[in-house]
Design an enzyme around this catalytic site. Structure first.
Site, short mmCIF file in Angstrom:
data_model
loop_
_atom_site.label_atom_id
_atom_site.label_comp_id
_atom_site.label_asym_id
_atom_site.label_seq_id
_atom_site.Cartn_x
_atom_site.Cartn_y
_atom_site.Cartn_z
N HIS A 6 18.94 100.11 36.04
CA HIS A 6 19.57 100.40 34.75
C HIS A 6 19.03 99.46 33.68
O HIS A 6 18.70 98.30 33.95
CB HIS A 6 21.10 100.24 34.85
CG HIS A 6 21.75 101.30 35.68
ND1 HIS A 6 22.71 102.14 35.19
CD2 HIS A 6 21.56 101.68 36.97
CE1 HIS A 6 23.11 102.97 36.15
NE2 HIS A 6 22.41 102.71 37.23
N HIS A 29 27.50 98.61 40.94
CA HIS A 29 26.67 97.73 40.11
C HIS A 29 27.49 96.52 39.69
O HIS A 29 27.63 96.21 38.51
CB HIS A 29 26.12 98.49 38.91
CG HIS A 29 25.02 99.44 39.28
ND1 HIS A 29 23.70 99.06 39.38
CD2 HIS A 29 25.05 100.76 39.61
CE1 HIS A 29 22.96 100.10 39.73
NE2 HIS A 29 23.76 101.14 39.88
N ASN A 54 24.24 98.84 47.98
CA ASN A 54 23.23 98.68 46.94
C ASN A 54 23.84 98.28 45.62
O ASN A 54 24.83 98.86 45.19
CB ASN A 54 22.42 99.97 46.78
CG ASN A 54 21.56 100.23 48.00
OD1 ASN A 54 21.85 101.10 48.81
ND2 ASN A 54 20.50 99.46 48.16
N HIS A 113 17.23 102.36 51.41
CA HIS A 113 18.27 101.67 50.66
C HIS A 113 19.19 100.85 51.57
O HIS A 113 19.69 99.80 51.16
CB HIS A 113 19.10 102.68 49.87
CG HIS A 113 18.46 103.13 48.60
ND1 HIS A 113 17.40 104.02 48.59
CD2 HIS A 113 18.71 102.83 47.30
CE1 HIS A 113 17.03 104.23 47.33
NE2 HIS A 113 17.80 103.52 46.53
N ASP A 141 21.37 110.35 45.38
CA ASP A 141 20.92 109.49 44.28
C ASP A 141 19.50 109.87 43.86
O ASP A 141 18.68 109.02 43.52
CB ASP A 141 20.97 108.02 44.70
CG ASP A 141 20.86 107.07 43.50
OD1 ASP A 141 21.20 107.49 42.37
OD2 ASP A 141 20.42 105.91 43.69
#
Length: 331
Positions: A140, A194, A218, A249, A271
């Site tokens: 991001h 996140h 993750n 991942h 994803d």
């Protein structure tokens, strides 16, 4: 549309395998699952392998060469959904990753229009960010990550009331328990992700109304023997969690541990990016190049940027690499 009676395959009914049964389709819909001797011969056709319901994917960033972003129109959203239907996924939550307030508002309006137009395969929206922890930004754009403000909350609550489904990924460091509670009260599925939060912060977020975690392991605080982090809060609690089962991942051994700790509540997500359903090898993401190499999607610096994965492939990884029974992998 003609009546079809499919025989010879193992039929998975959503929970278990049914052997020696026939799947009856009438007018394009499943009419019955019957023991083969009870199914009429009319329209009978032998098939092999496994017959299972098509998949649902709650984290789809793009597909068919397109990403969901502030420039996507209704035809583009149709193309994304159609790309996934061709890959075995009947319904998706198209996912907008961290972007500007204007792009977020555009995608919400687009989602409302898609619901009204009954776009095939469109289940609602997943807004992943921008209210995240920059320490766990992943791919991001850190310049667009910010705490949730009151106008953000109002926009999201209104979207939750108008969309058929809205998932919002946020970090508890970037949104207060009161904001999480308001979002959940408006009907949004709040998912923690996140985030570098502590175990206690994660528990507070779940107590406020969050009921999911985004791509388990993750971009989140990991398990330590004295600091269980967000991963520990998920594995020791009852919140659901998405899992990217590409073997990249999350290591297969770690997936096996997680699925052993949580017999229920973990679900597969792709994803995936715009690459899904195409042979593209490169794409742009917010002005940065994403490279597709050997089943891995990365930024130029090696940061993972989504997954080169379909849900049928994820099921295969669970069975072949993780050692999960096929019926549980399909569930």
């Amino acid at each position: 549309m003609a009546r079809e009676v499919l025989t010879g395959a193992r039929i998975f009914d959503g929970a278990r395998f049914l052997d020696g049964h026939a799947l009856v389709i009438e007018a394009g819909e499943i009419a019955a699952i019957l023991p083969e001797p009870e199914a009429r011969a009319e329209g009978r056709r032998a098939v092999t392998g496994i017959l299972a319901p098509a998949f649902l994917d709650l984290q789809v960033n793009g597909g068919g060469g397109l990403m969901l972003d502030g420039m996507t129109d209704l035809d583009g959203l149709r193309r994304i959904c159609a790309a996934h239907r061709a890959l075995g996924t009947a319904g998706v939550l198209p996912t907008l990753i961290t972007d500007t307030p204007a792009a977020t508002a555009h995608v919400i309006a687009l989602g409302i229009a898609a619901a009204k137009a009954q776009v095939p395969g469109f289940l609602g929206l997943h807004l992943e960010g921008p209210h995240l922890d920059p320490r766990r930004k992943g791919a991001h754009d850190p310049a667009l990550i910010r705490p949730m403000a009151e106008d953000d909350l109002a926009r999201l609550c209104e979207a939750a009331r108008q969309l058929p489904a809205l998932m919002v990924t946020l970090a508890p460091e970037a949104a207060s328990p009161q904001q999480i509670a308001a979002l959940a009260g408006a009907g949004a599925v709040v998912s923690l992700g996140h985030s570098d939060c502590s175990f206690e912060q994660a528990q507070a977020g779940f107590a406020a109304g969050a009921r999911c975690a985004t791509h388990l392991f993750n971009a989140m605080s990991q398990i330590g023997n004295r600091a269980p982090g967000l991963v520990g809060a998920v594995l020791a609690g009852e919140a659901s969690a998405g899992l990217i089962a590409d073997g990249i991942h999350v290591h297969p051994a770690v997936m096996r541990l997680a699925l052993g700790a949580r017999p229920e509540g973990i679900f597969l997500v792709s994803d995936c990016m715009a690459f899904a359903g195409t042979d593209l090898t490169e794409m742009e993401l917010g002005g940065r190049k994403v490279l597709r190499r050997d089943g891995r999607l990365t930024l130029a610096d090696g940061t993972l940027a989504g997954a080169d994965l379909t849900l049928p492939q994820a099921v295969a990884v669970l069975v072949r690499q993780v050692g999960i029974a096929p019926e549980r992998a399909l569930r």
